[in-house]
Design a protein around this motif. Structure first.
Motif, PDB file in Angstrom:
ATOM      1  N   ASP A 378      -3.855  -7.361  -7.084  1.00 47.44           N
ATOM      2  CA  ASP A 378      -4.738  -6.194  -7.197  1.00 47.44           C
ATOM      3  C   ASP A 378      -4.198  -5.020  -6.389  1.00 47.44           C
ATOM      4  OD1 ASP A 378      -6.392  -7.612  -8.825  1.00 47.44           O
ATOM      5  OD2 ASP A 378      -7.990  -7.918  -7.355  1.00 47.44           O
ATOM      6  N   ALA A 379      -3.678  -5.286  -5.195  1.00 49.30           N
ATOM      7  CA  ALA A 379      -3.073  -4.226  -4.390  1.00 49.30           C
ATOM      8  C   ALA A 379      -1.880  -3.624  -5.112  1.00 49.30           C
ATOM      9  CB  ALA A 379      -2.663  -4.766  -3.022  1.00 49.30           C
ATOM     10  N   GLN A 384       0.686  -0.816  -3.856  1.00 50.89           N
ATOM     11  CA  GLN A 384       0.435  -1.060  -2.446  1.00 50.89           C
ATOM     12  C   GLN A 384       0.626  -2.535  -2.126  1.00 50.89           C
ATOM     13  OE1 GLN A 384      -3.557   0.982  -2.503  1.00 50.89           O
ATOM     14  NE2 GLN A 384      -2.783   1.901  -0.625  1.00 50.89           N
ATOM     15  N   THR A 385       0.817  -2.815  -0.848  1.00 49.51           N
ATOM     16  CA  THR A 385       0.904  -4.187  -0.378  1.00 49.51           C
ATOM     17  C   THR A 385      -0.407  -4.550   0.307  1.00 49.51           C
ATOM     18  OG1 THR A 385       1.726  -3.638   1.830  1.00 49.51           O
ATOM     19  CG2 THR A 385       3.366  -3.813   0.059  1.00 49.51           C
ATOM     20  N   LEU A 386      -0.548  -5.828   0.635  1.00 46.15           N
ATOM     21  CA  LEU A 386      -1.788  -6.251   1.274  1.00 46.15           C
ATOM     22  C   LEU A 386      -1.908  -5.700   2.684  1.00 46.15           C
ATOM     23  CD1 LEU A 386      -4.063  -7.912   0.095  1.00 46.15           C
ATOM     24  CD2 LEU A 386      -3.236  -9.875   1.384  1.00 46.15           C
ATOM     25  N   VAL A 389      -3.671  -2.195   2.394  1.00 38.91           N
ATOM     26  CA  VAL A 389      -5.024  -2.079   1.867  1.00 38.91           C
ATOM     27  C   VAL A 389      -6.003  -2.726   2.839  1.00 38.91           C
ATOM     28  CG1 VAL A 389      -6.506  -2.555  -0.105  1.00 38.91           C
ATOM     29  CG2 VAL A 389      -4.068  -2.211  -0.457  1.00 38.91           C
ATOM     30  N   ASN A 393     -11.734  -3.612   0.790  1.00 38.58           N
ATOM     31  CA  ASN A 393     -11.479  -3.415  -0.633  1.00 38.58           C
ATOM     32  C   ASN A 393     -11.501  -4.713  -1.436  1.00 38.58           C
ATOM     33  OD1 ASN A 393     -10.703  -0.412  -0.861  1.00 38.58           O
ATOM     34  ND2 ASN A 393      -9.456  -1.117   0.854  1.00 38.58           N
ATOM     35  N   TYR A 399      -9.361 -11.962   0.619  1.00 42.02           N
ATOM     36  CA  TYR A 399      -8.446 -11.210   1.476  1.00 42.02           C
ATOM     37  C   TYR A 399      -7.969 -12.063   2.647  1.00 42.02           C
ATOM     38  CZ  TYR A 399      -6.738  -7.667   4.742  1.00 42.02           C
ATOM     39  OH  TYR A 399      -5.957  -6.958   5.626  1.00 42.02           O
TER      40      TYR A 399
END
Length: 423
Positions: A378-379, A384-386, A389, A393, A399
């Protein structure tokens, strides 16, 4: 995302004109590429207005404390006393720190420890390598030639983790597909104009440039990037010509397998770790990266076809590196590790394959595995990376599971790096 424009372009590219003339394949593909490039550019500008440049989020005081290795209460006391770098303070007195703030605090704490003669404590805050003590530049190649093995995802999260834990890091995108560069906010066909990848520093002609002129700063403090794009593929074409010219007596400088190592040596004083995202093939680029490496991580998706593919990869790598060694190349790795990626612990066959690998390779398989997670994918939808984020989110359990996996893997690699330095 409005796909109408690109859909129309695709339809036009593949259609017959009124005269019955079908567009040549190269023109059709080029039209698709232009349409997709424009859509990606528009998407980037919507995601990262107004400058279309990525920035890194700020960190809460709790996150900053964990990264530095102190208590949140101690950071609060420091802030109230006005000592050291000061955070931004929002509504309700909430403190937030940028990564540059965190690194400044690391230096502050290290200076305090050194003033008291506590070198070990200072090093726990500021993890830079000590070249005087023989701590060499650690060059880690992340490689496999099987697509979908999680190579780029592993590379980018490792580079960012090492930067967040206080190391000076250079990420090198050696893959012509440039996925690593995209995650750092670059669209190769738009942002790179030519001769600004690693190829610019390792090419054989007079157009070669110093690597320091190619390196770009990123929005991660302490993390620089050598971006990639399709021009890297030129090295695969020009190397056979250079080898042929050498046989004819021409001096083309260092042999191909030493060129990446020579380029990295020119900037070694500025970094602790180099992370190379290798192309998914065993060509001259990958061999050059392996010859420049002090350590190697091979990513493996725990499926039987992927493991069988890795078997062929290892055979081919061994044969080719043997040729390089016979030609005078030095091949001494501090560590070689297999990293299990996209792992689903509840998948019985996957668990069996991981067990099989551990029984075969022992501790050369990293203890931690990179779990498959929707949070990471999803990131990636927004490039984007985890680590970029925030937890807010995602579903917290999703997460936390993903970030725990990433930190475990990258922490294990960090420990191997420090062990190679003799710490």
């Amino acid at each position: 995302m409005d796909m109408a424009g690109s859909t129309a372009a695709v339809g036009e590219a593949g259609s017959l004109s009124g005269t019955g003339y079908r567009r040549p394949a190269d023109e059709a593909i080029a039209a698709d590429a232009r349409a997709l490039s424009e859509q990606l550019k528009a998407m980037r500008e919507r995601l990262f207005p107004p400058t279309a440049m990525k920035t890194l989020r700020s960190f809460t005081s709790g996150e900053a404390a964990r990264l530095i290795g102190v208590s949140d209460g101690y950071l609060r006391q420091l802030s109230l006393a006005g000592e050291g770098p000061q955070p931004d303070t929002g509504s309700g007195g909430r403190r937030s720190y940028s990564l540059s703030d965190i690194n400044a605090l690391r230096r502050h704490f290290a200076d305090q420890a050194l003033a008291k003669g506590n070198v070990a404590k200072a090093r726990s805050y500021l993890k830079w390598r000590d070249a005087v003590k023989g701590e060499h530049l650690q060059v880690i190649s992340v490689t496999n030639f099987k697509g979908g093995s999680g190579k780029t995802t592993s590379s980018v999260h490792l580079a960012q983790y090492l930067a967040m834990t206080g190391h000076r890091v250079l990420a090198v995108d050696l893959d012509p597909q440039a996925s690593l560069s995209a995650l750092f906010g670059y669209q190769p066909e738009l942002d790179l104009t030519g001769n600004d990848t690693l190829y610019g520093a390792i090419r054989y002609d007079a157009e070669a440039r110093p690597l320091k002129d190619i390196i770009r700063k990123t929005y991660f403090d302490g993390l620089d990037l050598v971006p990639g794009n399709l021009e890297l593929q030129e090295f695969e074409h020009t190397t056979p010509q250079a080898l042929s010219a050498r046989q004819s007596g021409a001096d083309a400088g260092p042999l191909f397998f030493a060129r990446v190592q020579t380029a990295l040596a020119s900037v070694a004083d500025d970094y602790d770790v180099v992370v190379i995202d290798c192309p998914p093939q065993l060509g001259y680029l990958t061999l050059s990266a392996l010859c420049a490496s002090t350590s190697v991580i091979v990513t493996v998706h725990p499926q039987m076809l992927d493991v069988a593919s890795m078997n062929q990869f290892l055979f081919m790598t061994s044969d080719l590196l043997g040729v390089v060694r016979d030609a005078g190349g030095e091949l001494n790795f501090d560590f070689l590790r297999y990293l299990v990626t996209r792992f689903e612990p509840n998948d019985g066959p996957q668990a069996q394959i991981v067990g099989f690998m551990r029984s075969l390779f022992g501790d050369r398989v990293l203890t931690s595995a990179m779990v498959k997670s929707t949070a990471i994918s999803d990131a990636g939808l927004t490039k984007q990376t985890l680590y970029e984020v925030g937890r807010e989110n995602f579903t917290r359990a999703t997460y936390d599971r993903a970030i725990e996996s990433l930190n475990a893997v990258n922490g294990e690699v960090e420990a191997l790096i420090h062990a190679a330095w003799g710490r």
